[in-house]
Design a protein around this motif. Structure first.
Motif, PDB file in Angstrom:
ATOM      1  N   VAL B 411     -12.420  -4.743  10.397  1.00  0.00           N
ATOM      2  CA  VAL B 411     -11.103  -4.127  10.217  1.00  0.00           C
ATOM      3  C   VAL B 411     -10.210  -4.362  11.426  1.00  0.00           C
ATOM      4  O   VAL B 411      -9.026  -4.689  11.294  1.00  0.00           O
ATOM      5  N   ALA B 412     -10.806  -4.250  12.614  1.00  0.00           N
ATOM      6  CA  ALA B 412     -10.021  -4.285  13.857  1.00  0.00           C
ATOM      7  C   ALA B 412      -9.007  -5.436  13.942  1.00  0.00           C
ATOM      8  O   ALA B 412      -7.856  -5.209  14.304  1.00  0.00           O
ATOM      9  N   PRO B 413      -9.400  -6.675  13.576  1.00  0.00           N
ATOM     10  CA  PRO B 413      -8.427  -7.759  13.732  1.00  0.00           C
ATOM     11  C   PRO B 413      -7.244  -7.661  12.769  1.00  0.00           C
ATOM     12  O   PRO B 413      -6.219  -8.270  12.995  1.00  0.00           O
ATOM     13  N   HIS B 414      -7.421  -6.898  11.673  1.00  0.00           N
ATOM     14  CA  HIS B 414      -6.382  -6.875  10.642  1.00  0.00           C
ATOM     15  C   HIS B 414      -5.563  -5.595  10.631  1.00  0.00           C
ATOM     16  O   HIS B 414      -4.689  -5.427   9.799  1.00  0.00           O
ATOM     17  N   VAL B 415      -5.865  -4.727  11.574  1.00  0.00           N
ATOM     18  CA  VAL B 415      -5.293  -3.393  11.484  1.00  0.00           C
ATOM     19  C   VAL B 415      -3.769  -3.402  11.622  1.00  0.00           C
ATOM     20  O   VAL B 415      -3.092  -2.496  11.154  1.00  0.00           O
ATOM     21  N   PHE B 416      -3.229  -4.494  12.219  1.00  0.00           N
ATOM     22  CA  PHE B 416      -1.768  -4.574  12.365  1.00  0.00           C
ATOM     23  C   PHE B 416      -1.131  -5.461  11.300  1.00  0.00           C
ATOM     24  O   PHE B 416       0.052  -5.755  11.362  1.00  0.00           O
ATOM     25  N   ASP B 417      -1.935  -5.909  10.326  1.00  0.00           N
ATOM     26  CA  ASP B 417      -1.379  -6.727   9.247  1.00  0.00           C
ATOM     27  C   ASP B 417      -0.553  -5.858   8.300  1.00  0.00           C
ATOM     28  O   ASP B 417      -0.803  -4.667   8.145  1.00  0.00           O
ATOM     29  N   LYS B 421      -5.170  -2.729   3.836  1.00  0.00           N
ATOM     30  CA  LYS B 421      -5.827  -1.478   3.479  1.00  0.00           C
ATOM     31  C   LYS B 421      -7.250  -1.521   4.004  1.00  0.00           C
ATOM     32  O   LYS B 421      -8.086  -2.275   3.519  1.00  0.00           O
ATOM     33  N   ALA B 422      -7.503  -0.723   5.060  1.00  0.00           N
ATOM     34  CA  ALA B 422      -8.831  -0.728   5.650  1.00  0.00           C
ATOM     35  C   ALA B 422      -9.814  -0.028   4.715  1.00  0.00           C
ATOM     36  O   ALA B 422     -10.988  -0.343   4.669  1.00  0.00           O
ATOM     37  N   ALA B 427      -6.983   3.546  -1.798  1.00  0.00           N
ATOM     38  CA  ALA B 427      -6.076   2.418  -1.978  1.00  0.00           C
ATOM     39  C   ALA B 427      -4.636   2.823  -1.725  1.00  0.00           C
ATOM     40  O   ALA B 427      -3.827   2.020  -1.303  1.00  0.00           O
ATOM     41  N   ARG B 428      -4.306   4.074  -1.986  1.00  0.00           N
ATOM     42  CA  ARG B 428      -2.940   4.523  -1.727  1.00  0.00           C
ATOM     43  C   ARG B 428      -2.950   5.618  -0.684  1.00  0.00           C
ATOM     44  O   ARG B 428      -3.282   6.750  -0.956  1.00  0.00           O
ATOM     45  N   SER B 429      -2.621   5.207   0.541  1.00  0.00           N
ATOM     46  CA  SER B 429      -2.555   6.210   1.593  1.00  0.00           C
ATOM     47  C   SER B 429      -1.149   6.802   1.581  1.00  0.00           C
ATOM     48  O   SER B 429      -0.297   6.387   0.807  1.00  0.00           O
ATOM     49  N   GLU B 430      -0.922   7.729   2.485  1.00  0.00           N
ATOM     50  CA  GLU B 430       0.415   8.341   2.529  1.00  0.00           C
ATOM     51  C   GLU B 430       1.444   7.389   3.106  1.00  0.00           C
ATOM     52  O   GLU B 430       2.627   7.514   2.866  1.00  0.00           O
ATOM     53  N   GLY B 431       0.948   6.442   3.918  1.00  0.00           N
ATOM     54  CA  GLY B 431       1.892   5.565   4.622  1.00  0.00           C
ATOM     55  C   GLY B 431       2.422   4.478   3.726  1.00  0.00           C
ATOM     56  O   GLY B 431       2.008   4.320   2.580  1.00  0.00           O
ATOM     57  N   SER B 432       3.355   3.721   4.268  1.00  0.00           N
ATOM     58  CA  SER B 432       3.951   2.639   3.499  1.00  0.00           C
ATOM     59  C   SER B 432       3.075   1.395   3.544  1.00  0.00           C
ATOM     60  O   SER B 432       3.294   0.465   2.783  1.00  0.00           O
ATOM     61  N   LEU B 434       3.073  -0.345   6.180  1.00  0.00           N
ATOM     62  CA  LEU B 434       3.774  -1.177   7.156  1.00  0.00           C
ATOM     63  C   LEU B 434       3.822  -0.529   8.533  1.00  0.00           C
ATOM     64  O   LEU B 434       4.259  -1.142   9.506  1.00  0.00           O
ATOM     65  N   GLY B 435       3.374   0.715   8.606  1.00  0.00           N
ATOM     66  CA  GLY B 435       3.507   1.480   9.851  1.00  0.00           C
ATOM     67  C   GLY B 435       2.905   0.784  11.057  1.00  0.00           C
ATOM     68  O   GLY B 435       3.554   0.659  12.101  1.00  0.00           O
ATOM     69  N   MET B 436       1.661   0.285  10.918  1.00  0.00           N
ATOM     70  CA  MET B 436       0.997  -0.316  12.059  1.00  0.00           C
ATOM     71  C   MET B 436       1.632  -1.657  12.423  1.00  0.00           C
ATOM     72  O   MET B 436       1.718  -2.025  13.595  1.00  0.00           O
ATOM     73  N   ALA B 437       2.089  -2.392  11.399  1.00  0.00           N
ATOM     74  CA  ALA B 437       2.769  -3.662  11.666  1.00  0.00           C
ATOM     75  C   ALA B 437       4.053  -3.409  12.450  1.00  0.00           C
ATOM     76  O   ALA B 437       4.368  -4.121  13.403  1.00  0.00           O
ATOM     77  N   ILE B 438       4.785  -2.381  12.042  1.00  0.00           N
ATOM     78  CA  ILE B 438       6.031  -2.034  12.733  1.00  0.00           C
ATOM     79  C   ILE B 438       5.735  -1.577  14.159  1.00  0.00           C
ATOM     80  O   ILE B 438       6.452  -1.928  15.107  1.00  0.00           O
ATOM     81  N   THR B 439       4.648  -0.816  14.311  1.00  0.00           N
ATOM     82  CA  THR B 439       4.252  -0.379  15.646  1.00  0.00           C
ATOM     83  C   THR B 439       4.024  -1.584  16.549  1.00  0.00           C
ATOM     84  O   THR B 439       4.552  -1.651  17.663  1.00  0.00           O
TER      85      THR B 439
END
Lengths: 225, 474
Positions: B411-417, B421-422, B427-432, B434-439
């Motif tokens: 998961v670690a390498p993809h967490v900012f993709d 979905k880790a 499958a449907r978290s509260e977030g969009s 895109l949060g980590m990518a934007i971070t």
């Protein structure tokens, strides 16, 4: 409970916001274009204008400037978040505050109430003289020499908060909370813009301010004159 | 590079090799030509001189011989010697008339040869400079008309110094010619090297520009040689590369613009939806159960949709390069606390920030970074969530650690993709999504770094490093 003029070109947004604001106890009148909005101002003046920036015909910035040219009616802009140029442009055109689409009606309601509170006399104060600037906290008037200065409620509130303790520095965050009643999320442009407009009205040389001085890295300070 | 290696690389360069080869060829050629002509001129000079000397002596001997008494006496020998002049030796049996150092220069071989021949012989010797020793028998014609040895032998020495000087001058000339050829050769070599190397250098420069991303790099083909062909080939390659990259960039830009346009278009209906669902929400208590549930769903989904549209717009802004920093002076401990306070997380998140940290950065973006990391930890990790803040000389460190199961290795390498979905179960978290990518984009915009990993004895840990003093752009 305020009379709101909502100038917004999208029919659905207009209806939706009017419904929601109505439930918050406001009396909302709608206008679909800037021209219509400006005409509506003449008949029965509202307490506050909620103005979309993206309008067909004359755009929101121009509407803002024309309202400002006539007086100090509070204006809240509807903007898209992060469109910094819009926000800055709107503030420079004289808007008092802005909300971001899609706005939650309860947020808009809070902003409307806040902007109206700014124009309400809430103080028992005497007239203060600072050099040639006279501030009457009870009558909510400001004179430069013998001439009364026309300030918007927001500009006036900013001046009142700053001059409450001459020489004391207020951070942008403090001013945002005191004047705009914002949940602070890092938007100091409201303060900076309002300071510029205030300087343009009360300073002899706005580029070398005496009354509202910048304290780099900290905020603003009134005087000492 | 070590000096030796550098020298080798300089000498091994095309330019140096060309010049050296050119010089070698030119100088060798010039020297060979000069020396060959000098040598042939020198030898013919010598032969000429020898012939002259031999003729002179022969003439004198021939002129004097008939008037000599026979057998000759000492006086006759002396006369003959005087006639010949210069260092000379005339012998007849035991009689000898000598002047000058002929005796020393005369080799036994010449003597014996002269005794047996009927011609003039000459031998070159080196003794105090080059000398020519000439020996000739004096022939007499008998009564029977046969010419035979009279027994008189004449030896003379002539100095070849003058001739030698002429030959030396020729040799020196040859050396000078060769030496003169050197600068000319160098000059020619430089010109030739430039002629060959300029296209090569141009090619190198253009290739570098191309590699550096300047797809407009082209060469001006000169002439019609192999180098010009190479330049043409290079230009064709670059042009086709430019075409395909341009095509790709256009497609990508179109796709991004499409996303941006769609997100902006979504804003309008979402503004309406947000307004009216709030109206409905206010009425929910008075509705029948199914309508109430529907209303609540409509409200929460509208919020999610609004959030997704906002995040898409934000991402589009990064993609199009429209995202700009607005650095200002910020006290970070207060800013992070404000961020948590605004979202109502102050009670559940531990803020580990022992001191104030003054910095210059974009306050709104810092707020987004902090909120997204903490929100992510709250959603996917387990409490307590710890936010650690430290300031260094040039950097600010912000760490967000939770006490959940941590990040799986894959998961670690993809967490900012984007939309990664880790956790497929959710499958449907509260977030969009895109949060980590934007971070990550916000960190990058500051020129900082962000890493995802696991903390020892805790759960996932996200480490952000931001430059403490972001340049304030004018």
């Amino acid at each position: 409970m305020a009379r709101i003029l909502l100038i917004e070109d999208d029919q659905a947004i207009r209806s939706g916001l009017a419904l929601a604001l109505g439930r918050h106890g406001h009396d909302v009148r709608e206008a679909g274009t800037g021209e219509q909005g400006l005409r509506a101002l003449g008949s029965t003046p509202p307490d506050v204008v909620v103005l979309d920036l993206m309008l067909p015909g004359i755009d929101g910035f121009e509407v803002c400037r024309r309202i400002r040219a006539d007086g100090d009616l509070p204006i809240i802009m509807l903007t898209a978040r992060g469109d910094d140029l819009d926000i800055v442009g709107g503030l420079e055109a004289g808007a008092d505050d802005y909300v971001v689409k899609p706005v939650q009606p309860r947020v808009l309601d809070a902003r409307v109430r806040a902007v109206l509170r700014r124009g309400a006399p809430a103080e028992h104060g005497a007239r203060e003289r600072h050099h040639d600037l006279t501030i009457d906290r009870a009558a909510l008037t400001v004179h430069k020499g013998e001439v009364q200065v026309s300030l918007t409620p927001t500009e006036l509130r900013l001046l009142l908060e700053l001059s409450r303790a001459p020489g004391q520095v207020l951070s942008r965050r403090q001013l945002l909370e005191l004047v705009w009643e914002h949940d602070y999320l890092g938007d100091s442009r409201l303060v900076d813009n309002c300071v510029q407009r205030l300087r343009a009205k009360i300073e002899d040389e706005p580029s070398r301010p005496v009354f509202v001085q910048t304290v780099r890295g900290f905020g603003y300070r009134f005087g000492p004159v | 590079m070590r000096p030796l290696a550098r020298a080798r690389s300089v000498l091994g360069g095309l330019r140096a090799r060309l010049i050296l080869a050119f010089i070698a060829v030119a100088v060798t050629g010039a020297a060979a030509a000069a020396w060959a002509s000098a040598a042939s001129a020198g030898s013919s000079l010598l032969e000429e001189a020898q012939r002259r000397i031999a003729d002179e002596i022969e003439r004198k001997v021939t002129a004097t011989a008939p008037s000599m008494p026979y057998p000759p006496d000492q006086a006759a020998l002396d006369r003959l010697r005087t006639t010949i002049g210069g260092p000379a030796l005339v012998t007849y049996g035991a009689l000898r008339s000598a002047t000058g150092p002929v005796q020393d220069l005369l080799t036994p071989r010449l003597r014996s040869a002269t005794g047996e021949t009927d011609r003039l012989l000459a031998q070159r010797v080196q003794r105090g400079g080059p000398k020519l020793v000439v020996g000739t028998p004096v022939l007499i014609t008998g009564l029977d008309g046969v010419r035979r040895h009279s027994g008189v032998e004449v030896y003379a020495v002539r100095d070849l110094g003058g001739v030698q000087q002429q030959v030396d001058a020729l040799t020196a000339n040859a050396s000078r010619t060769s030496a003169l050829a050197l600068p000319v050769a160098v000059l020619l070599a430089l010109l030739a090297a430039r002629g060959v190397l300029r296209p090569v250098r141009d090619l190198r420069t253009a290739a570098r520009r191309l590699a550096g991303g300047d797809l407009g790099a082209r060469l001006r083909p000169r002439g019609s040689d192999e180098l010009a062909e190479l330049a043409e080939t290079f230009n064709d390659t670059a042009a086709s590369l430019e075409r395909s990259v341009g095509e790709l960039a256009r497609m990508e830009a179109d796709a991004r613009r499409f996303v941006a346009d769609v997100s902006h278009e979504l804003r309008t209906p979402l503004t309406t939806l947000t307004a009216v669902t709030e109206v409905l929400e206010g009425e929910a208590e008075r509705m029948p159960a199914d309508a109430r549930e529907s209303t609540r769903l409509a409200v929460s989904e509208t919020r999610k949709l609004a959030r997704l549209a906002e995040d898409l717009i934000e991402v589009s802004r990064f993609d199009s390069g429209a995202a700009t920093l607005r650095p200002e002076e910020v006290e970070l401990r207060a800013a992070v606390r404000d961020c948590l306070h605004t979202r109502g997380w102050l009670d559940e998140v531990q803020l580990d920030a022992p001191e104030e940290v003054a910095a210059v950065l974009d306050r709104r973006r810092l707020d987004v970074i902090t909120a997204n990391l903490v929100g992510n930890a709250r959603r996917h990790g387990a409490p307590p969530v710890v936010v650690r803040l430290r300031g260094e000389q040039e950097w600010v460190h912000l760490e967000v650690t939770d006490h959940g199961a941590g990040l799986a290795d894959e998961v670690a390498p993809h967490v900012f993709d984007r939309f990664y979905k880790a956790d497929t179960a959710r499958a449907r978290s509260e977030g969009s999504g895109l949060g980590m990518a934007i971070t990550a984009e916000n960190v990058k915009l500051h020129g900082g770094t962000i890493e995802a990993g696991n903390a020892a004895g805790a759960g996932a840990r996200f480490t952000v490093r931001l430059p403490r003093w972001t340049e304030v752009s004018p």
